[in-house]
Motif scaffolding. Structure first.
Motif, mmCIF file in Angstrom:
data_model
loop_
_atom_site.group_PDB
_atom_site.id
_atom_site.type_symbol
_atom_site.label_atom_id
_atom_site.label_comp_id
_atom_site.label_asym_id
_atom_site.label_seq_id
_atom_site.Cartn_x
_atom_site.Cartn_y
_atom_site.Cartn_z
ATOM 1 N N LYS A 1 0.822 -1.217 0.000
ATOM 2 C CA LYS A 1 0.000 0.000 0.000
ATOM 3 C C LYS A 1 0.854 1.264 0.000
ATOM 4 N N ARG B 1 -4.887 4.511 11.319
ATOM 5 C CA ARG B 1 -3.575 4.273 10.708
ATOM 6 C C ARG B 1 -2.880 3.068 11.335
ATOM 7 N N GLU C 1 -4.455 0.019 9.895
ATOM 8 C CA GLU C 1 -3.994 -0.195 8.524
ATOM 9 C C GLU C 1 -2.560 -0.740 8.510
ATOM 10 N N ASN D 1 -1.434 -4.232 6.935
ATOM 11 C CA ASN D 1 -0.391 -4.327 5.911
ATOM 12 C C ASN D 1 0.752 -5.229 6.356
ATOM 13 N N GLN E 1 -8.986 -9.137 5.254
ATOM 14 C CA GLN E 1 -9.125 -7.701 5.463
ATOM 15 C C GLN E 1 -10.502 -7.382 6.052
ATOM 16 N N ASN F 1 -11.304 -5.632 9.756
ATOM 17 C CA ASN F 1 -12.002 -4.355 9.825
ATOM 18 C C ASN F 1 -13.261 -4.395 10.660
#
Length: 149
Positions: free
Chosen positions: A4, A115, A118, A122, A144, A148
């Protein structure tokens, strides 16, 4: 699935190069000829498929007479930074300085949490991709979605 962070950098470079071409009224073929690469190489940069090497970045800097940050730096969005907002209202009533500060802190904390989430995702994906038995994109999408929730 690409990293990403790399995707973001590729997109930033792509957008910056498009802006520089537009600003200079130049085509990708003209740029390619001027810096000694094929038009398809420039297309890769413009399509965010790859980014210029260090040597090519220097040629681009020299060609466009810009700084490195003009090519690899983030585009300014025209949106004020949260820290610089000095006035907000809610339902037509201006927020007090105390409420404004509380709002800034709340938003900043939520963004930091997002963040971190994320980055954690990642990191998990990078670990999975480094395995010999890599998962399919469909499996990664499922993971994912689970993260989430």
């Amino acid at each position: 699935m690409a990293n990403k962070k790399n995707e973001k950098v590729y997109k930033i470079v792509s957008e910056n190069l498009k802006q520089l071409l537009k600003k200079n009224n130049e085509t990708k073929s003209e740029l390619a000829r001027a810096i000694g690469v094929s038009p398809s190489t420039v297309s890769y940069w413009l399509n965010a498929t790859s980014i210029p090497s260090g040597k090519m970045l220097q040629k681009l800097i020299d060609h466009f007479h810009v700084n490195l940050s003009d090519i690899i730096g983030k585009q300014e969005s025209g949106i004020p930074d949260l820290k610089n907002i000095t006035a907000l209202s809610f339902e037509g009533t201006p927020l007090s300085e105390e409420d404004l500060k509380a709002t800034r802190n709340y938003v900043a904390n939520r963004l930091k949490e997002k963040r971190k989430k994320e980055e954690r995702f990642n990191s998990i994906i990078d670990t999975l991709h480094s395995d010999k038995d890599s998962l399919s994109d469909e499996d990664l999408t499922k993971i994912q979605r689970l993260l989430n929730k």
